[in-house]
Write an enzyme that holds these catalytic residues in place. Structure first.
Site, short mmCIF file in Angstrom:
data_model
loop_
_atom_site.label_atom_id
_atom_site.label_comp_id
_atom_site.label_asym_id
_atom_site.label_seq_id
_atom_site.Cartn_x
_atom_site.Cartn_y
_atom_site.Cartn_z
N LYS A 48 5.30 8.91 12.99
CA LYS A 48 4.45 7.90 12.34
C LYS A 48 3.65 8.60 11.24
CE LYS A 48 1.77 4.34 11.41
NZ LYS A 48 2.28 3.25 10.58
N SER A 49 3.51 7.96 10.08
CA SER A 49 2.75 8.58 9.00
C SER A 49 1.34 8.92 9.48
CB SER A 49 2.65 7.63 7.80
OG SER A 49 3.92 7.36 7.27
N SER A 73 1.25 -5.55 9.07
CA SER A 73 0.12 -4.96 8.36
C SER A 73 -0.62 -4.09 9.37
CB SER A 73 -0.80 -6.04 7.79
OG SER A 73 -1.82 -5.40 7.05
N GLY A 75 -1.72 -0.98 9.12
CA GLY A 75 -2.90 -0.28 8.61
C GLY A 75 -2.99 1.17 9.07
N CYS A 133 2.44 2.95 1.40
CA CYS A 133 1.94 2.04 2.43
C CYS A 133 1.30 0.83 1.75
CB CYS A 133 0.91 2.73 3.33
SG CYS A 133 0.16 1.53 4.46
N LYS A 167 8.38 9.09 0.40
CA LYS A 167 8.72 7.71 0.78
C LYS A 167 8.17 6.80 -0.31
CE LYS A 167 9.91 4.53 4.04
NZ LYS A 167 9.47 4.49 5.43
N GLY A 253 16.90 -2.79 6.11
CA GLY A 253 17.84 -3.82 6.52
C GLY A 253 19.03 -3.33 7.33
O1 HRO Z 1 0.95 1.42 8.94
C1 HRO Z 1 1.35 0.55 8.15
O2 HRO Z 1 0.76 -0.53 7.96
C2 HRO Z 1 2.57 0.74 7.34
C3 HRO Z 1 2.85 1.90 6.64
CL1 HRO Z 1 1.88 3.31 6.73
C4 HRO Z 1 3.97 1.96 5.78
O3 HRO Z 1 4.28 2.96 5.13
N1 HRO Z 1 4.75 0.85 5.71
C5 HRO Z 1 4.49 -0.27 6.40
O4 HRO Z 1 5.24 -1.26 6.29
N2 HRO Z 1 3.40 -0.30 7.24
#
Ligand code: HRO
Length: 315
Positions: A48-49, A73, A75, A133, A167, A253
Protein backbone atom coordinates in the site's frame (compact mmCIF):
# COMPACT_ATOMS: atom_id res chain seq x y z
CA UNK A 1 1.14 -31.88 -17.70
CA UNK A 2 4.13 -29.56 -17.32
CA UNK A 3 3.62 -26.51 -19.55
CA UNK A 4 6.60 -25.21 -21.53
CA UNK A 5 4.97 -21.78 -21.66
CA UNK A 6 6.66 -19.10 -19.55
CA UNK A 7 4.95 -16.11 -17.92
CA UNK A 8 8.33 -14.78 -16.73
CA UNK A 9 9.22 -11.16 -17.24
CA UNK A 10 11.75 -8.54 -16.20
CA UNK A 11 11.96 -4.89 -15.16
CA UNK A 12 15.44 -3.42 -15.17
CA UNK A 13 17.63 -6.10 -13.53
CA UNK A 14 14.68 -7.55 -11.61
CA UNK A 15 13.33 -10.91 -12.71
CA UNK A 16 9.76 -12.05 -12.07
CA UNK A 17 8.70 -15.68 -12.58
CA UNK A 18 5.16 -14.46 -13.25
CA UNK A 19 4.14 -11.10 -14.71
CA UNK A 20 1.09 -10.77 -12.43
CA UNK A 21 1.21 -8.54 -9.34
CA UNK A 22 -1.36 -6.91 -7.11
CA UNK A 23 -1.95 -3.18 -7.61
CA UNK A 24 -1.00 -0.91 -4.71
CA UNK A 25 -3.93 -0.22 -2.42
CA UNK A 26 -5.89 -3.45 -2.74
CA UNK A 27 -5.48 -6.05 0.05
CA UNK A 28 -1.87 -5.00 0.66
CA UNK A 29 -1.95 -2.69 3.67
CA UNK A 30 -0.83 -5.22 6.30
CA UNK A 31 2.06 -7.69 6.49
CA UNK A 32 -0.51 -10.53 6.69
CA UNK A 33 -2.04 -9.48 3.38
CA UNK A 34 1.38 -9.00 1.79
CA UNK A 35 2.52 -12.46 3.00
CA UNK A 36 -0.58 -13.97 1.40
CA UNK A 37 0.28 -12.41 -1.95
CA UNK A 38 3.87 -13.68 -1.69
CA UNK A 39 2.50 -17.17 -0.96
CA UNK A 40 0.29 -17.06 -4.08
CA UNK A 41 1.11 -17.48 -7.79
CA UNK A 42 1.78 -13.73 -8.15
CA UNK A 43 5.31 -12.79 -9.24
CA UNK A 44 5.69 -10.50 -6.25
CA UNK A 45 3.77 -7.97 -4.21
CA UNK A 46 3.30 -4.22 -4.08
CA UNK A 47 2.78 -2.50 -0.74
CA UNK A 48 0.00 0.00 0.00
CA UNK A 49 1.36 3.46 -0.83
CA UNK A 50 3.06 4.78 2.29
CA UNK A 51 3.23 8.25 3.78
CA UNK A 52 5.99 9.24 6.22
CA UNK A 53 3.67 8.70 9.21
CA UNK A 54 0.70 6.31 9.60
CA UNK A 55 -2.66 7.69 8.35
CA UNK A 56 -6.26 6.70 9.03
CA UNK A 57 -7.43 7.96 5.63
CA UNK A 58 -10.81 9.40 4.67
CA UNK A 59 -14.14 8.80 6.37
CA UNK A 60 -16.28 5.77 5.47
CA UNK A 61 -18.05 4.76 3.33
CA UNK A 62 -14.98 5.29 1.15
CA UNK A 63 -15.13 2.38 -1.35
CA UNK A 64 -18.12 0.96 -3.22
CA UNK A 65 -18.24 -1.98 -5.61
CA UNK A 66 -20.43 -1.57 -8.70
CA UNK A 67 -21.39 -3.92 -11.52
CA UNK A 68 -18.57 -2.43 -13.63
CA UNK A 69 -15.84 -2.15 -10.99
CA UNK A 70 -15.50 0.17 -8.05
CA UNK A 71 -15.17 3.74 -6.88
CA UNK A 72 -12.86 4.65 -4.00
CA UNK A 73 -11.76 7.59 -1.96
CA UNK A 74 -9.65 5.82 0.64
CA UNK A 75 -7.42 8.83 1.31
CA UNK A 76 -4.16 6.89 1.76
CA UNK A 77 -4.87 4.88 4.93
CA UNK A 78 -1.55 3.16 5.70
CA UNK A 79 0.80 2.11 8.48
CA UNK A 80 3.56 4.55 7.56
CA UNK A 81 6.82 4.09 5.66
CA UNK A 82 8.79 2.39 8.48
CA UNK A 83 6.27 -0.48 8.59
CA UNK A 84 6.43 -1.21 4.84
CA UNK A 85 10.18 -0.60 4.57
CA UNK A 86 10.79 -3.17 7.31
CA UNK A 87 8.63 -5.69 5.45
CA UNK A 88 10.35 -4.91 2.15
CA UNK A 89 13.84 -5.28 3.63
CA UNK A 90 12.92 -8.64 5.17
CA UNK A 91 11.07 -10.11 2.16
CA UNK A 92 12.58 -8.74 -1.05
CA UNK A 93 13.88 -11.61 -3.17
CA UNK A 94 12.49 -14.28 -0.79
CA UNK A 95 11.43 -17.42 -2.73
CA UNK A 96 12.47 -15.57 -5.90
CA UNK A 97 9.71 -12.97 -5.42
CA UNK A 98 10.06 -9.21 -5.61
CA UNK A 99 8.60 -6.69 -3.19
CA UNK A 100 7.77 -3.32 -4.73
CA UNK A 101 7.70 -0.55 -2.12
CA UNK A 102 5.08 2.08 -2.97
CA UNK A 103 5.28 5.58 -1.51
CA UNK A 104 2.94 8.57 -1.88
CA UNK A 105 3.97 11.69 -0.01
CA UNK A 106 1.52 14.56 0.34
CA UNK A 107 4.21 16.99 -0.87
CA UNK A 108 7.50 16.94 -2.75
CA UNK A 109 9.29 17.32 0.59
CA UNK A 110 7.57 14.22 2.00
CA UNK A 111 8.51 12.22 -1.11
CA UNK A 112 12.14 13.32 -0.87
CA UNK A 113 12.21 12.55 2.88
CA UNK A 114 10.94 9.00 2.20
CA UNK A 115 13.30 8.41 -0.72
CA UNK A 116 16.23 9.46 1.51
CA UNK A 117 15.18 6.90 4.10
CA UNK A 118 14.90 4.18 1.43
CA UNK A 119 18.27 5.16 -0.04
CA UNK A 120 19.85 4.81 3.42
CA UNK A 121 18.15 1.44 4.08
CA UNK A 122 19.21 -2.09 3.11
CA UNK A 123 16.22 -2.42 0.72
CA UNK A 124 17.58 -3.26 -2.72
CA UNK A 125 14.32 -3.75 -4.61
CA UNK A 126 12.09 -1.51 -6.73
CA UNK A 127 10.51 1.60 -5.24
CA UNK A 128 7.31 2.93 -6.84
CA UNK A 129 6.68 6.66 -6.38
CA UNK A 130 2.95 7.29 -6.62
CA UNK A 131 2.36 10.68 -8.26
CA UNK A 132 -1.32 10.08 -8.93
CA UNK A 133 -3.49 9.63 -5.82
CA UNK A 134 -6.77 11.37 -6.74
CA UNK A 135 -8.34 11.31 -3.29
CA UNK A 136 -6.70 13.87 -1.03
CA UNK A 137 -8.98 16.89 -0.70
CA UNK A 138 -7.17 20.05 -1.71
CA UNK A 139 -4.25 18.25 -3.39
CA UNK A 140 -4.15 17.85 -7.15
CA UNK A 141 -2.43 14.90 -8.80
CA UNK A 142 1.25 15.72 -9.37
CA UNK A 143 1.29 13.54 -12.51
CA UNK A 144 -0.86 16.11 -14.34
CA UNK A 145 1.63 18.93 -13.66
CA UNK A 146 4.63 18.13 -15.87
CA UNK A 147 6.86 20.84 -14.38
CA UNK A 148 6.16 19.49 -10.88
CA UNK A 149 7.05 15.97 -12.12
CA UNK A 150 10.31 17.37 -13.50
CA UNK A 151 11.04 19.09 -10.17
CA UNK A 152 10.45 16.00 -8.06
CA UNK A 153 12.54 13.81 -10.38
CA UNK A 154 15.36 16.36 -10.47
CA UNK A 155 15.47 16.39 -6.66
CA UNK A 156 15.04 12.62 -6.36
CA UNK A 157 17.73 11.59 -8.81
CA UNK A 158 20.24 14.01 -7.26
CA UNK A 159 20.69 11.42 -4.46
CA UNK A 160 18.48 8.38 -5.13
CA UNK A 161 20.61 5.67 -6.74
CA UNK A 162 18.24 2.71 -6.39
CA UNK A 163 15.75 1.68 -9.12
CA UNK A 164 12.71 3.94 -9.20
CA UNK A 165 9.33 3.47 -10.87
CA UNK A 166 6.48 5.99 -11.12
CA UNK A 167 2.74 5.39 -10.73
CA UNK A 168 1.05 7.81 -13.11
CA UNK A 169 -2.51 8.98 -13.62
CA UNK A 170 -4.39 8.23 -16.84
CA UNK A 171 -3.71 10.67 -19.66
CA UNK A 172 -6.39 11.48 -22.20
CA UNK A 173 -4.86 13.67 -24.87
CA UNK A 174 -1.95 13.19 -27.25
CA UNK A 175 -0.44 16.43 -25.94
CA UNK A 176 -0.37 14.84 -22.50
CA UNK A 177 1.26 11.63 -23.80
CA UNK A 178 3.93 13.75 -25.55
CA UNK A 179 4.41 16.05 -22.56
CA UNK A 180 4.89 13.42 -19.87
CA UNK A 181 7.13 11.27 -22.12
CA UNK A 182 9.37 14.25 -22.82
CA UNK A 183 9.92 14.75 -19.08
CA UNK A 184 10.39 11.05 -18.25
CA UNK A 185 12.88 10.48 -21.06
CA UNK A 186 15.24 12.99 -19.37
CA UNK A 187 15.59 10.84 -16.22
CA UNK A 188 16.91 7.35 -15.32
CA UNK A 189 13.42 6.09 -14.46
CA UNK A 190 13.36 2.26 -14.29
CA UNK A 191 9.67 1.87 -15.06
CA UNK A 192 6.31 3.57 -15.17
CA UNK A 193 3.05 2.07 -13.99
CA UNK A 194 -0.09 3.16 -15.90
CA UNK A 195 -2.76 3.75 -14.86
CA UNK A 196 -3.89 4.76 -11.39
CA UNK A 197 -7.67 4.91 -11.00
CA UNK A 198 -9.50 7.42 -13.22
CA UNK A 199 -9.83 10.23 -10.72
CA UNK A 200 -12.93 12.07 -9.62
CA UNK A 201 -15.61 9.94 -11.19
CA UNK A 202 -19.10 9.98 -9.68
CA UNK A 203 -21.34 6.97 -9.07
CA UNK A 204 -25.00 7.74 -8.39
CA UNK A 205 -27.54 5.46 -6.71
CA UNK A 206 -30.93 6.32 -8.25
CA UNK A 207 -32.81 4.43 -5.51
CA UNK A 208 -31.45 6.58 -2.71
CA UNK A 209 -30.86 9.57 -5.03
CA UNK A 210 -27.41 9.79 -3.43
CA UNK A 211 -23.72 9.45 -4.08
CA UNK A 212 -22.26 6.13 -2.81
CA UNK A 213 -19.10 7.25 -0.98
CA UNK A 214 -18.73 9.97 1.65
CA UNK A 215 -15.46 11.84 1.02
CA UNK A 216 -15.26 14.77 -1.40
CA UNK A 217 -19.02 14.86 -2.00
CA UNK A 218 -18.97 11.40 -3.59
CA UNK A 219 -16.19 11.97 -6.15
CA UNK A 220 -13.62 9.16 -6.29
CA UNK A 221 -11.24 7.06 -8.35
CA UNK A 222 -12.74 4.53 -10.77
CA UNK A 223 -11.30 1.05 -11.33
CA UNK A 224 -12.41 -2.09 -13.14
CA UNK A 225 -14.24 -2.32 -16.47
CA UNK A 226 -14.64 1.46 -16.66
CA UNK A 227 -10.90 1.95 -17.11
CA UNK A 228 -9.50 -0.84 -19.32
CA UNK A 229 -9.53 0.99 -22.68
CA UNK A 230 -7.93 4.05 -21.05
CA UNK A 231 -5.28 1.85 -19.42
CA UNK A 232 -4.50 0.08 -22.71
CA UNK A 233 -4.23 3.45 -24.48
CA UNK A 234 -1.77 4.72 -21.86
CA UNK A 235 0.40 1.59 -22.05
CA UNK A 236 0.43 1.76 -25.85
CA UNK A 237 0.94 5.53 -26.21
CA UNK A 238 3.72 5.66 -23.65
CA UNK A 239 5.46 2.55 -25.04
CA UNK A 240 5.58 4.38 -28.38
CA UNK A 241 7.13 7.47 -26.75
CA UNK A 242 9.45 6.34 -23.94
CA UNK A 243 13.06 5.23 -24.22
CA UNK A 244 13.12 1.43 -24.55
CA UNK A 245 15.07 1.14 -21.26
CA UNK A 246 12.00 2.41 -19.36
CA UNK A 247 9.76 -0.60 -18.68
CA UNK A 248 5.97 -0.39 -18.33
CA UNK A 249 3.64 -1.97 -15.82
CA UNK A 250 0.09 -2.11 -17.19
CA UNK A 251 -2.66 -1.63 -14.62
CA UNK A 252 -6.35 -1.17 -15.27
CA UNK A 253 -9.36 -3.35 -15.86
CA UNK A 254 -7.63 -6.74 -15.64
CA UNK A 255 -9.90 -9.59 -14.58
CA UNK A 256 -8.98 -12.36 -17.05
CA UNK A 257 -6.09 -13.84 -19.01
CA UNK A 258 -7.46 -12.10 -22.10
CA UNK A 259 -7.11 -8.71 -20.41
CA UNK A 260 -3.46 -9.47 -19.56
CA UNK A 261 -2.83 -10.61 -23.15
CA UNK A 262 -4.19 -7.24 -24.38
CA UNK A 263 -1.99 -5.26 -21.96
CA UNK A 264 1.12 -7.16 -23.12
CA UNK A 265 0.18 -6.64 -26.80
CA UNK A 266 0.12 -2.90 -26.01
CA UNK A 267 3.61 -3.16 -24.50
CA UNK A 268 3.31 -4.04 -20.81
CA UNK A 269 6.28 -5.84 -19.21
CA UNK A 270 4.32 -6.71 -16.08
CA UNK A 271 0.71 -6.12 -15.07
CA UNK A 272 -1.02 -5.30 -11.80
CA UNK A 273 -4.52 -6.30 -10.75
CA UNK A 274 -6.52 -4.00 -8.48
CA UNK A 275 -10.32 -4.10 -8.49
CA UNK A 276 -10.65 -7.77 -9.50
CA UNK A 277 -8.06 -8.81 -6.88
CA UNK A 278 -10.22 -6.97 -4.36
CA UNK A 279 -13.22 -9.05 -5.43
CA UNK A 280 -11.51 -12.47 -5.78
CA UNK A 281 -8.45 -12.44 -3.47
CA UNK A 282 -5.21 -14.35 -4.13
CA UNK A 283 -6.77 -17.27 -6.13
CA UNK A 284 -7.07 -14.78 -9.00
CA UNK A 285 -3.35 -15.08 -9.74
CA UNK A 286 -3.58 -18.83 -10.42
CA UNK A 287 -6.79 -18.48 -12.46
CA UNK A 288 -5.48 -15.67 -14.66
CA UNK A 289 -2.12 -17.44 -15.12
CA UNK A 290 -3.98 -20.51 -16.40
CA UNK A 291 -6.18 -18.41 -18.71
CA UNK A 292 -3.21 -16.55 -20.16
CA UNK A 293 -1.25 -19.79 -20.61
CA UNK A 294 -4.21 -21.30 -22.48
CA UNK A 295 -4.39 -18.28 -24.83
CA UNK A 296 -0.64 -18.46 -25.51
CA UNK A 297 -0.82 -22.20 -26.09
CA UNK A 298 -3.64 -21.78 -28.63
CA UNK A 299 -1.71 -19.05 -30.45
CA UNK A 300 1.61 -20.92 -30.33
CA UNK A 301 3.45 -18.41 -28.11
CA UNK A 302 5.92 -19.74 -25.54
CA UNK A 303 7.11 -16.42 -24.08
CA UNK A 304 5.66 -12.95 -23.52
CA UNK A 305 8.45 -11.41 -25.63
CA UNK A 306 6.97 -13.05 -28.73
CA UNK A 307 3.92 -10.75 -28.69
CA UNK A 308 4.79 -7.88 -26.35
CA UNK A 309 4.10 -4.52 -28.02
CA UNK A 310 3.11 -6.17 -31.29
CA UNK A 311 -0.42 -4.74 -31.45
CA UNK A 312 -1.46 -4.35 -35.08
CA UNK A 313 -3.10 -1.26 -36.53
CA UNK A 314 -5.47 -1.22 -39.51
CA UNK A 315 -3.86 0.06 -42.72
O1 HRO B 1 -5.66 5.73 -0.94
C1 HRO B 1 -6.30 6.14 -1.93
O2 HRO B 1 -7.33 6.83 -1.83
C2 HRO B 1 -5.87 5.86 -3.31
C3 HRO B 1 -4.56 6.01 -3.75
CL1 HRO B 1 -3.26 6.41 -2.71
C4 HRO B 1 -4.25 5.84 -5.12
O3 HRO B 1 -3.11 5.97 -5.57
N1 HRO B 1 -5.28 5.52 -5.95
C5 HRO B 1 -6.54 5.36 -5.52
O4 HRO B 1 -7.43 5.07 -6.34
N2 HRO B 1 -6.82 5.51 -4.18
Amino acid sequence: MQSNISLASQIGDYKFDNLLLNAAGIRCATTEELDKILDSDAGGCVTKSATPEPRKGNESPRMKATSMGCINSMGLPNHGLDYYLKFAEANQGKNGKQVILSIAGLSIDQNIEMLKKIQASSFAGLTELNLSCPNIAGKSQVGYDFEAVRDVLTSAFSFFKKPLGLKLPPYFDFNQFDGIAEVLNDFPVTYINVINSIGNGLVVDPETESVVIKPKGGFGGLGGDYVKPTALANVRALRQRLRPEISIIGTGGIKSGKDVFEHVLCGANLVQIGTAFGFDGTPIFERISKELTAIMEKKGYKTLDEFRGKLKTIE
